[in-house]
Design an enzyme around this catalytic site. Structure first.
Site, PDB file in Angstrom:
ATOM      1  N   HIS A 143      -2.441  -5.535   8.225  1.00  0.00           N
ATOM      2  CA  HIS A 143      -1.591  -5.771   9.401  1.00  0.00           C
ATOM      3  C   HIS A 143      -2.403  -5.821  10.693  1.00  0.00           C
ATOM      4  CE1 HIS A 143      -1.632  -1.287   9.219  1.00  0.00           C
ATOM      5  NE2 HIS A 143      -1.583  -1.363  10.537  1.00  0.00           N
TER       6      HIS A 143
ATOM      7  N   HIS B 207     -16.237   8.812   5.120  1.00  0.00           N
ATOM      8  CA  HIS B 207     -15.370   9.188   4.002  1.00  0.00           C
ATOM      9  C   HIS B 207     -16.167   9.067   2.709  1.00  0.00           C
ATOM     10  CE1 HIS B 207     -13.260   7.172   0.587  1.00  0.00           C
ATOM     11  NE2 HIS B 207     -12.548   8.281   0.625  1.00  0.00           N
TER      12      HIS B 207
END
Length: 297
Positions: A197, A133
């Site tokens: 998470h 990215h």
């Protein structure tokens, strides 16, 4: 708005477009030179290019850009290289986010904005070639301007030498602007590209920065240009080294699971995804970063 700022905006927008053109040409060359591997007999991948449009709430033109996506190539399973220049008025939610994070004065009284940038995400056919990215951008409001962006590597099969090379190129280009730049923005990337998470990073890091305004527009633009210039020498040697490596069903499975992590991060935490969707940009362009296939265990 001063003539100087108008010129600076034009230069930034033109730079992002020029970088896009260079990367697209380089990636298509990679496709053309892939002569080994299971997909070598297929036609080389080529980018499909379409215009994107942003429309304000009153229906007026609010800018746009180019979405360039290659799917099903010999080397790239899906890669997008987008550029855009958009403008208009920030909604209340975006105003609040800007004011809270950046402390920009006067957002409620004059919520105009202008933003230009390039955004790239590549998902590869071969699980041994890392996903990657990169994005850089300039943002302006009547009371502030800043640059932001970065690049990070996302392998499912990690090679220490690949990680070292990627970081070394980023460090080499950042060092032109001060020895403190790379360690500061590497640390920010480690913090930013983290999935709370899952309690893990989404990849092996890179650099990330936002709100970059030293008061010297030329210097800050030069840094942003060098972050963009670092991308191809940081990434292409890794493609060259790994694109001929054989892979197994287990490698492919690991790749798809890792892509699930990437999708989770971009949909839940990524600032650019949130901003693009909240400000009415083309959702296909905003969600270009998502992988073509992924799985969860």
């Amino acid at each position: 708005m001063s003539d100087e700022m108008l010129d600076q905006k034009a230069r930034a927008s033109a730079w992002f477009r020029a970088l896009r053109d260079e990367i697209v040409a380089a990636f298509e060359d990679v496709e053309s030179t892939q002569v080994e591997g299971p997909l070598a007999g297929d036609e080389p991948g080529r980018f499909e290019v379409s215009e994107t449009k942003r429309t304000s709430e009153d229906g007026s033109d609010a800018g746009g850009g180019l979405m360039s996506v290659m799917r099903g190539g010999r080397v790239f399973e899906k890669v997008g290289v987008n550029v855009s220049t958009v403008y208009g008025v920030l909604g209340e939610k975006a105003q609040a986010a800007m004011a809270a994070r950046k402390g920009i004065p006067g957002m409620a009284s004059d919520p105009r904005f202008w933003a230009s940038g390039i955004s790239l995400v590549a998902h590869m056919q071969n699980p041994h070639v890392p996903a990657v990215h990169m994005n850089t951008r300039m943002f302006w409001t009547p009371n502030a301007w800043w640059f932001g962006g970065g690049a990070d590597l996302n392998p499912c099969r990690e090679y220490a030498e690949d990680t070292a090379h990627f970081h070394a190129e980023l460090e080499r280009h950042c060092a032109r602007h001060g020895e403190e730049i790379y360690p500061r923005y590497k640390a920010w990337a480690d913090e930013y590209f983290y999935i709370p998470h899952r309690k893990r990073a989404r990849g092996v890091g890179g650099v990330f920065y936002d709100d970059h305004n030293t008061g010297d527009w030329e210097a800050d633009f030069a840094l942003t240009q060098d972050v963009g210039r670092a991308f191809l020498p940081a990434f292409l040697p890794l493609v060259e080294a790994r694109r001929g490596t054989g892979w197994t069903d287990a490698d492919r499975d690991a790749q798809l699971v890792h892509r699930g992590l990437y999708a989770e991060y971009n949909l839940v935490y990524d600032r650019g995804t949130k901003f693009g969707l909240e400000t009415g940009h083309d959702p296909d362009a905003v969600l270009m970063s998502l992988p073509p296939l992924a799985k969860w265990i």
